[in-house]
Design a protein around this motif. Structure first.
Motif, mmCIF file in Angstrom:
data_model
loop_
_atom_site.group_PDB
_atom_site.id
_atom_site.type_symbol
_atom_site.label_atom_id
_atom_site.label_comp_id
_atom_site.label_asym_id
_atom_site.label_seq_id
_atom_site.Cartn_x
_atom_site.Cartn_y
_atom_site.Cartn_z
ATOM 1 N N ASP A 1 0.836 -1.193 0.000
ATOM 2 C CA ASP A 1 0.000 0.000 0.000
ATOM 3 C C ASP A 1 0.873 1.246 0.000
ATOM 4 O O ASP A 1 1.731 1.429 0.868
ATOM 5 N N ARG A 2 0.643 2.106 -0.977
ATOM 6 C CA ARG A 2 1.398 3.345 -1.123
ATOM 7 C C ARG A 2 0.808 4.409 -0.197
ATOM 8 O O ARG A 2 -0.389 4.647 -0.204
ATOM 9 N N ILE A 3 1.657 5.040 0.601
ATOM 10 C CA ILE A 3 1.201 6.042 1.560
ATOM 11 C C ILE A 3 1.754 7.401 1.156
ATOM 12 O O ILE A 3 2.956 7.546 0.948
ATOM 13 N N GLU A 4 0.863 8.419 1.032
ATOM 14 C CA GLU A 4 1.287 9.790 0.763
ATOM 15 C C GLU A 4 1.140 10.594 2.054
ATOM 16 O O GLU A 4 0.058 10.666 2.621
ATOM 17 N N THR A 5 2.221 11.179 2.501
ATOM 18 C CA THR A 5 2.208 11.933 3.751
ATOM 19 C C THR A 5 2.564 13.389 3.476
ATOM 20 O O THR A 5 3.649 13.679 2.970
ATOM 21 N N TYR A 6 1.627 14.291 3.777
ATOM 22 C CA TYR A 6 1.875 15.723 3.628
ATOM 23 C C TYR A 6 2.299 16.305 4.974
ATOM 24 O O TYR A 6 1.900 15.814 6.031
ATOM 25 N N PRO A 7 3.092 17.371 4.945
ATOM 26 C CA PRO A 7 3.626 17.897 6.215
ATOM 27 C C PRO A 7 2.594 18.604 7.083
ATOM 28 O O PRO A 7 2.753 18.687 8.291
ATOM 29 N N TYR A 8 1.511 19.133 6.458
ATOM 30 C CA TYR A 8 0.540 19.931 7.214
ATOM 31 C C TYR A 8 -0.875 19.494 6.851
ATOM 32 O O TYR A 8 -1.146 19.144 5.693
ATOM 33 N N PRO A 9 -1.793 19.513 7.807
ATOM 34 C CA PRO A 9 -3.176 19.135 7.498
ATOM 35 C C PRO A 9 -3.818 20.165 6.579
ATOM 36 O O PRO A 9 -3.684 21.379 6.775
ATOM 37 N N GLU A 10 -4.524 19.685 5.577
ATOM 38 C CA GLU A 10 -5.130 20.582 4.585
ATOM 39 C C GLU A 10 -6.117 21.547 5.228
ATOM 40 O O GLU A 10 -6.167 22.734 4.877
ATOM 41 N N LEU A 11 -6.916 21.053 6.184
ATOM 42 C CA LEU A 11 -7.916 21.912 6.819
ATOM 43 C C LEU A 11 -7.262 23.093 7.509
ATOM 44 O O LEU A 11 -7.737 24.233 7.417
ATOM 45 N N ALA A 12 -6.145 22.861 8.212
ATOM 46 C CA ALA A 12 -5.470 23.947 8.922
ATOM 47 C C ALA A 12 -4.939 24.986 7.949
ATOM 48 O O ALA A 12 -5.063 26.197 8.180
ATOM 49 N N LEU A 13 -4.334 24.537 6.843
ATOM 50 C CA LEU A 13 -3.831 25.481 5.853
ATOM 51 C C LEU A 13 -4.957 26.289 5.235
ATOM 52 O O LEU A 13 -4.835 27.501 5.024
ATOM 53 N N ARG A 14 -6.067 25.623 4.934
ATOM 54 C CA ARG A 14 -7.211 26.336 4.340
ATOM 55 C C ARG A 14 -7.731 27.417 5.272
ATOM 56 O O ARG A 14 -7.981 28.551 4.857
ATOM 57 N N GLU A 15 -7.901 27.082 6.538
ATOM 58 C CA GLU A 15 -8.421 28.066 7.493
ATOM 59 C C GLU A 15 -7.463 29.243 7.624
ATOM 60 O O GLU A 15 -7.890 30.401 7.671
ATOM 61 N N ALA A 16 -6.166 28.971 7.675
ATOM 62 C CA ALA A 16 -5.185 30.042 7.831
ATOM 63 C C ALA A 16 -5.159 30.944 6.601
ATOM 64 O O ALA A 16 -5.071 32.177 6.719
ATOM 65 N N ILE A 17 -5.247 30.349 5.424
ATOM 66 C CA ILE A 17 -5.212 31.150 4.199
ATOM 67 C C ILE A 17 -6.488 31.964 4.047
ATOM 68 O O ILE A 17 -6.452 33.150 3.674
ATOM 69 N N VAL B 1 2.722 30.313 11.958
ATOM 70 C CA VAL B 1 3.867 29.451 11.669
ATOM 71 C C VAL B 1 3.488 27.996 11.939
ATOM 72 O O VAL B 1 3.175 27.623 13.071
ATOM 73 N N PHE B 2 3.505 27.179 10.880
ATOM 74 C CA PHE B 2 3.217 25.750 10.998
ATOM 75 C C PHE B 2 4.528 24.963 11.024
ATOM 76 O O PHE B 2 5.460 25.265 10.266
ATOM 77 N N SER B 3 4.573 23.947 11.873
ATOM 78 C CA SER B 3 5.692 23.011 11.881
ATOM 79 C C SER B 3 5.230 21.696 11.273
ATOM 80 O O SER B 3 4.102 21.258 11.513
ATOM 81 N N ALA B 4 6.088 21.076 10.494
ATOM 82 C CA ALA B 4 5.725 19.810 9.843
ATOM 83 C C ALA B 4 5.434 18.744 10.897
ATOM 84 O O ALA B 4 5.979 18.766 12.000
ATOM 85 N N SER B 5 4.573 17.810 10.541
ATOM 86 C CA SER B 5 4.204 16.746 11.468
ATOM 87 C C SER B 5 5.404 15.858 11.766
ATOM 88 O O SER B 5 6.346 15.751 10.971
#
Length: 530
Positions: free
Chosen positions: A250-266, A362-366
C-alpha cells in the motif's frame, strides 16, 4: 480666533503636520492655518514660499493620506500672506505611515485599537472594503470567479440559491455595489486583476532555504475568489509534495501539514488582510515549516488566548461565508489548532507585531513527515511493513538514529490480508472464522494426502509434521484462506506461517494475486514428491 478641536495654528509648514490633518479627518474635520502664531495673528509667509507650498502641500496630503478633497488656499491679512488647509470629516478612517491619528481638543493623538474600531462603527457600514471605486465596471469582473461563487453557494445549503442570478443581482445580494458603483470588496472578490486597482492584492510564495536565502519565488494574481481555489493546488503541486512510503504494497502519501489547517489560515489572511497598505500575503515554505503573513489590524498584545473578533473587511468575509468557504466567524483559529493536533503537528505559533499591524501563522511539519523525510532510506522499502507510530516514538526519543533499531518487520508479507502491527507474530490467533470446507485438525493425528486431496479422520483434517506441505494443501483447497486462518487450523504461530508461505513462493509453488482481503491465492505447481 483661537485654537480648538477644529482649528490649529502653525507659523511655518513641516511635514509632520500631516498628523494634524489626519487627526482632523478622523474627527469632525477642521482647518490648519500656516503662517499664524499661537494667538492666531499672521506672521506671514514670503510670496515665493506661498507658491511652492500651494503646490507641495496638496501633493504631500495625497501621497501620505490619500485624501483628495482637502482644500489648500492662500489668504492675506494686514498685508501678510498665510495658508488655510480645510480638512473635511472623512467617512473612512485615515492613516499615515501605518498609524491613525485623532483630534481630541487642541491635541492630536495616535488612535488606539479601540478608538479605531469605534471610528469604523460610528461610520456605519463604511469599512474600508465598503467604499466604492471609480472607473471600474461590471464588465471588468471575472466570469470564472462568479462561476466559482455559484458552484460553492449551491453546495452551501445555508446560502440562498444564486444559480439563476446574473452578475448585477449577485453583487446586489452581497452588498458589493452601491449607487451603481462597485465597492473595493467587489474588486477584490471578482475583478480579473484586482491588484491593478488595489496594489498588493495578490499572494507571494517563496521557497526558502533559510530566513535570508530564497531559492524560488512565485506570485499568484487574480480575484480572491480564484486565489482561494488556486493557492492550494499551487502549494500541493509545487511546494508541498507528499513523501511516499509503503505499508506493505500500500502506497502512503504523507503531507507535512493538514489541509484543513492550511485552508483556514489562508482564508483568514484573505478575509482579514489590511489591503489598504499595498502589501501582498506572503507564504514562505521551508523544509520543515511553513508560515503565512499578512498585514492586519489587531489589538496590541493580541494572543490566541485573549483576542476580540473584529472584521476588518466585513463584505469580503461575508462573501466567503455565503459561498460556504467558511462556516462562521471566530472559529478559524480553533479549527487550525484542533486539525494540527489530530494530524500529529504541534500547535502553530500565532505571531503578531507589537503594533498589531502584521500577523504570521507558523506551521511546523508533522512528526511523521519529519521522520519519513529524515529516515527515508530506512523506511521506503516496498513490500515491508513499517509501524509508523513506532517510528515517531523512536524519533522523538532519539533512538531512531541507532542503526541497530529495526522498524521494518522482516517476516511481514504484504499479501497477508490480516496484517496488523500490533499482532504478536508468535501467537496462535483465537476466535478466527474458518472456511466451511476445512475441519479443525486432530492435533495428535497423522496427515494423509491421497490424489492431492487432504484426507480427514473423524471429521477433522489429518496433519503431519510437514508444516510446509500442510500450508500448501490448505491454500490449494481454499484460495481465499488467510494467514490467521492457516495459523488457527494448523496450531502454528503467525511468524511460522509467514515464513512457510515465503518458502512456498520462493519455490514457485504459489502466488497471491490482487490486494489483501480482496485477492486470492493461485497454485502454480504441484507439491514435489519426496
Amino acid at each position: 480666533m483661537i485654537e480648538t478641536d477644529r482649528i490649529e495654528f502653525k507659523q511655518s509648514w513641516r511635514d509632520e503636520y500631516l498628523e494634524h490633518i489626519c487627526g482632523m479627518a478622523n474627527a469632525e474635520g477642521g482647518s490648519l492655518f500656516i503662517g499664524l502664531n499661537d494667538n492666531g495673528a499672521p506672521v506671514g509667509i514670503a510670496e515665493k514660499d506661498i507658491r511652492k507650498l500651494l503646490e507641495d502641500i496638496p501633493n504631500k496630503i495625497v501621497d501620505g493620506l490619500h485624501l483628495y478633497n482637502v482644500k489648500v488656499r492662500p489668504l492675506s491679512s494686514e498685508g501678510k500672506y498665510y495658508i488655510e488647509i480645510v480638512v473635511p470629516q472623512c467617512n473612512e478612517t485615515v492613516s499615515l505611515k501605518g498609524k491613525s491619528y485623532i483630534r481630541i481638543g487642541t491635541t492630536t493623538r495616535v488612535m488606539g485599537f479601540d478608538s479605531y474600531r469605534e471610528a469604523l462603527m460610528e461610520r456605519g457600514s463604511l469599512a474600508w472594503d465598503s467604499f466604492t471605486v471609480n472607473d471600474v465596471s461590471i464588465d471588468d469582473l471575472d466570469e470564472d470567479s462568479f462561476r466559482i461563487f455559484k458552484k460553492k453557494s449551491s453546495e452551501n445549503k445555508s446560502s440562498s440559491p444564486v444559480q439563476a442570478y446574473d452578475r448585477y443581482r449577485i453583487l446586489e445580494e452581497l452588498k458589493l455595489i452601491r449607487g451603481g458603483k462597485l465597492t473595493r470588496a467587489a474588486v477584490l472578490m471578482f475583478h480579473r486583476k484586482p491588484d491593478d486597482i488595489i496594489p498588493g492584492a495578490f499572494i507571494r510564495i517563496g521557497k526558502m532555504e533559510s530566513n535570508e536565502d530564497v531559492s524560488s519565488k512565485f506570485e499568484l494574481h487574480g480575484s480572491l475568489m480564484r486565489l482561494s481555489q488556486d493557492i492550494f493546488e499551487i502549494l500541493e503541486t509545487r511546494y508541498l509534495s507528499a513523501l511516499i512510503s509503503y505499508n506493505g504494497n500500500d502506497r502512503i502519501e504523507t503531507y507535512p501539514y493538514p489541509e484543513l489547517a492550511l485552508r483556514e489560515a489562508i482564508f483568514n489572511s484573505l478575509m482579514h488582510s489590511d489591503w489598504s497598505v499595498g502589501e501582498p500575503i506572503l507564504i514562505r515554505v521551508f523544509n520543515d515549516s511553513l508560515d503565512i503573513s499578512n498585514r492586519a489590524l489587531l489589538q496590541p498584545g493580541w494572543s490566541i488566548d485573549a483576542h476580540r473578533s473584529f472584521q476588518l473587511n466585513p463584505l469580503v468575509s461575508e462573501t466567503f461565508e455565503k459561498a460556504g468557504f467558511v462556516e462562521k466567524f471566530g472559529t478559524g483559529i480553533s479549527k487550525i489548532i484542533s486539525s494540527c493536533k489530530e494530524n500529529g503537528n504541534s500547535t502553530p505559533a500565532f505571531e503578531v507585531t507589537s503594533d498589531g499591524k502584521e500577523m504570521t501563522v507558523v506551521f511546523s511539519a508533522s512528526n511523521l513527515y519529519v521522520a519519513i523525510e529524515k529516515y527515508r532510506d530506512r523506511l521506503e522499502r516496498k513490500g515491508s511493513f513499517v509501524d509508523y507510530r513506532k517510528v515517531v516514538e523512536l524519533m522523538i526519543s532519539g533512538k531512531l538514529d541507532d542503526p541497530n533499531v529495526n522498524v521494518i518487520d522482516p517476516d511481514y508479507d504484504p499479501n497477508d490480508p490480516d496484517s496488523d502491527p500490533n499482532l504478536d507474530p508468535d501467537s496462535v490467533p483465537e476466535n478466527v472464522t474458518l472456511p466451511t470446507s476445512i475441519k479443525i485438525p486432530n492435533q495428535h493425528a497423522s496427515a494423509l494426502v491421497w490424489d492431492n486431496q487432504l484426507l480427514t479422520f473423524d471429521g477433522k483434517a489429518l496433519v503431519c509434521s510437514d508444516a510446509q506441505r500442510n500450508v500448501y494443501e490448505l491454500i490449494k483447497a481454499n484460495q481465499k484462506i488467510s494467514y490467521s486462518q492457516i495459523a488457527a487450523i494448523l496450531k502454528l504461530s503467525r511468524k511460522t506461517v509467514s515464513r512457510t508461505i515465503a518458502n512456498l513462493r520462493e519455490k514457485g509453488l504459489i502466488q497471491f494475486e490482487g490486494k489483501p482481503r480482496n485477492g486470492e491465492w493461485k497454485v502454480l505447481k504441484e507439491y514435489p514428491k519426496e
